[in-house]
Design an enzyme around this catalytic site. Structure first.
Site, PDB file in Angstrom:
ATOM      1  N   ASP A   1       0.835  -1.205   0.000  1.00  0.00           N
ATOM      2  CA  ASP A   1       0.000   0.000   0.000  1.00  0.00           C
ATOM      3  C   ASP A   1       0.867   1.251   0.000  1.00  0.00           C
ATOM      4  O   ASP A   1       1.821   1.354   0.783  1.00  0.00           O
ATOM      5  CB  ASP A   1      -0.899   0.035   1.248  1.00  0.00           C
ATOM      6  CG  ASP A   1      -2.169  -0.768   1.055  1.00  0.00           C
ATOM      7  OD1 ASP A   1      -2.065  -1.942   0.630  1.00  0.00           O
ATOM      8  OD2 ASP A   1      -3.253  -0.225   1.328  1.00  0.00           O
TER       9      ASP A   1
ATOM     10  N   ASP B   1      -9.199   2.876  -8.540  1.00  0.00           N
ATOM     11  CA  ASP B   1      -9.228   1.537  -7.957  1.00  0.00           C
ATOM     12  C   ASP B   1      -9.046   1.583  -6.442  1.00  0.00           C
ATOM     13  O   ASP B   1      -8.293   2.409  -5.926  1.00  0.00           O
ATOM     14  CB  ASP B   1      -8.095   0.720  -8.593  1.00  0.00           C
ATOM     15  CG  ASP B   1      -8.065  -0.714  -8.120  1.00  0.00           C
ATOM     16  OD1 ASP B   1      -9.017  -1.446  -8.440  1.00  0.00           O
ATOM     17  OD2 ASP B   1      -7.098  -1.100  -7.433  1.00  0.00           O
TER      18      ASP B   1
ATOM     19  N   GLU C   1     -15.789   2.267  -7.964  1.00  0.00           N
ATOM     20  CA  GLU C   1     -16.196   1.034  -7.298  1.00  0.00           C
ATOM     21  C   GLU C   1     -15.874   1.225  -5.825  1.00  0.00           C
ATOM     22  O   GLU C   1     -14.840   0.788  -5.350  1.00  0.00           O
ATOM     23  CB  GLU C   1     -15.428  -0.151  -7.884  1.00  0.00           C
ATOM     24  CG  GLU C   1     -15.751  -1.468  -7.248  1.00  0.00           C
ATOM     25  CD  GLU C   1     -14.624  -2.482  -7.417  1.00  0.00           C
ATOM     26  OE1 GLU C   1     -14.893  -3.663  -7.238  1.00  0.00           O
ATOM     27  OE2 GLU C   1     -13.481  -2.087  -7.698  1.00  0.00           O
TER      28      GLU C   1
END
Ligand code: CA
Length: 533
Positions: free
Chosen positions: A189, A220, A261
């Site tokens: 990350d 994303d 999303e």
């Protein structure tokens, strides 16, 4: 692939569009998505131009007329930046086109050709994590004094936190410490809370919007951008970060557009965490309810959920779809039943919002887990490798590629492909279907879905029999005023005609209207109603 399996459960994404100046036929406004449809493409699997078995940008460019013919006014490209994986969701260079797909020049040529056809292009932007092979991460991994050290997250001990059953802290092979990677050790990350990383993320957006001239991004893994202790999803820092990022994007390209999303949850939960940052939100809940309704032959759960979405999301700011690259394909869900696939498509393309269609869905491609089997090469024609490549396809095609392909369906007026074409064009040309309100109608029969799409004086009624039994004498009704009182002429746009007249009484409610006397099993009727005088 494992990290991808986990990605499915987490569910996150987004996109943006900007508009071009100069000779482009595109209008400089952000609402081009209204009434449009976006087509999701995996470049690796679309069309191979040079016979190496891998789809590429020149191949995609050659197939733009196919997309144009389908009627889509937008393309979402799954990640196209340099990456060591087949799927591209782990980036090693945010400023380089994946060498498997071509060059920067190939991409710019593709953009020019897409815009020449009035097609906007969104690209996947993967900011939550980089590849573990990214030079910045490698530098941080090897050197504690690296300038990129604070671009990632570290711990002297391996915390026991798990995500979907797997550890999220991974050992540094060079020294006794651990780094954080929610999805996989190969996807560390990024520390997006670091102002330097934030600035770099904006620079990446600028590059694609300005230099590469894309019209927006699918962002994303949005829900996982910022961590707060053990909270790694929808943390409080996420909301302001995303708001700042969206604002930066709009400063770079004021007419750009984002779709995300963000959550598999219901609209209220999505908006609780992301009230105003994105131009549109993918509705995973609706995707599953659409599939379930058609499979079960009942609209009982679907219609209330659609009404709730319409009420909760700001107008037009949601993106329904049937399946994406992380999900079992529609045709596999329906066990090869083209009739049910047609019903599902007909519902999708008559809903409000900005629908997305995953490549191959329009010809009924099949595909189930593992992930590469959801992303197999496109079926173009009855030929070796279904016309996808003259070489050996990077992933074997589905078994039905010789029969379920574009060539076989192209001239068959009753094909799934031609249903998609017809309904996408109908949506683009009819304001009620494109941008109208969604008003659920009562049918007194769970197998029959009915709704009104309403825009100004244009009104369209959709009636679908999801069941396997004939439904006769189904009366449509509303519990409140939905139309001006008067007499309406009904005209079938799709699926054949029935009643020619509708009378709406002084209350404005629709009551007892039998739009079609007998609804055959698994059929859809789309009927325009126009007020006389
Ligand atoms: Ca190729």
């Amino acid at each position: 692939m494992r990290p991808f399996k986990r990605r499915v459960i987490s569910g996150i994404a987004a996109g943006i569009y900007t508009i071009l100046a100069g000779a482009s036929p595109l209008k400089a406004q952000t609402d081009w998505a209204r009434g449009g449809v976006c087509y999701e493409i995996f470049v690796r699997s679309f069309f191979d131009s040079d016979g190496d078995g891998v789809g590429d940008l020149p191949g995609l460019t050659r197939k733009l007329d196919y997309v144009k013919g389908l009627g889509a006014n937008c393309i979402w490209l799954m990640p196209i930046a340099q990456s060591p994986s087949y799927h591209g969701y782990d980036v090693t260079n945010y400023y380089e086109v994946n060498r498997d797909y071509g060059t920067t020049a190939d991409f710019k040529r593709f953009m020019t050709e897409a815009h020449r056809r009035g097609i906007r292009v969104l690209v996947d932007l993967v900011l939550n994590h980089s590849s573990s092979e990214h030079p910045y991460f490698q530098s941080a991994l090897m050197d504690p004094r690296s300038p990129y050290r604070d671009w990632y997250l570290w711990s002297p001990v391996q915390k026991q936190n798990k995500n979907w059953g797997a550890p999220v802290w991974h050992r540094n092979p060079y020294r006794d410490e651990y780094y954080y990677g929610l999805f996989w050790s190969g996807m560390p990350d990024l520390n997006l809370a670091n102002p330097q990383v934030k600035a770099e993320a904006q620079k990446v957006a600028r590059y694609w919007l300005k230099d590469m001239r894309v019209d927006g991004f699918r962002l994303d893994a949005v829900a996982h951008f910022i961590e707060a202790g053990d909270t790694v999803m929808n943390a409080s820092g996420n909301n302001p970060w995303l708001r700042d990022y969206e604002a930066a994007i709009k400063r770079i390209a004021p007419s750009s557009f984002t779709v995300g999303e963000v959550s598999y949850d219901t609209p209220d939960v999505i908006l609780k965490y992301y009230p105003d940052q994105l131009d549109s939100y993918f509705t995973f809940q609706i995707a599953n309810l659409l599939i379930d309704a058609v499979r079960a032959g009942s609209a009982a759960r679907l219609i209330p959920a659609l009404a709730y979405s319409q009420k909760t999301f700001p107008p037009g700011r949601w993106s329904p779809f049937l399946r994406n690259h992380d999900q079992t394909r529609t045709m596999t869900e329906f066990k090869g039943d083209f009739t049910r696939a047609k019903i599902a498509a007909s519902l999708l393309l008559t809903l409000p919002g900005f629908p997305f269609v995953y490549y191959g869905e329009e010809i009924g491609m099949t595909g189930d887990k593992p992930d590469p089997r959801l992303r197999t090469p496109m079926h173009w024609k009855k030929a070796r490798a279904a016309g996808f490549t003259t070489g050996v396809a990077w992933e074997p095609l589905q078994a039905d590629s010789m029969t379920a392909n574009v060539e076989a369906q192209d001239t068959d007026t009753s094909s799934l492909l031609n249903l998609y074409r017809r309904l996408i064009h109908l949506r683009a040309s009819n304001p009620a279907l494109g941008t109208g309100d969604f008003v659920p109608l009562a049918t007194a029969n769970d197998a029959v879905a009915a709704y009104l799409r309403r825009k100004g004086n244009r009104n369209v009624v959709v009636v679908a029999n999801l069941g396997t039994a004939r439904a006769s004498g189904i009366a449509l009704g509303s519990d409140k005023s939905v139309l001006p009182a008067g007499t309406y002429t009904a005209r079938a746009l799709f699926g054949g005609s029935g009643s020619t007249t509708l009378r709406v009484n002084d209350t404005g409610a629709m009551s007892g209207w039998i739009a079609v006397p007998a609804l055959d099993p698994l059929t859809v009727h789309i009927i325009e109603i126009s007020k006389r005088d």
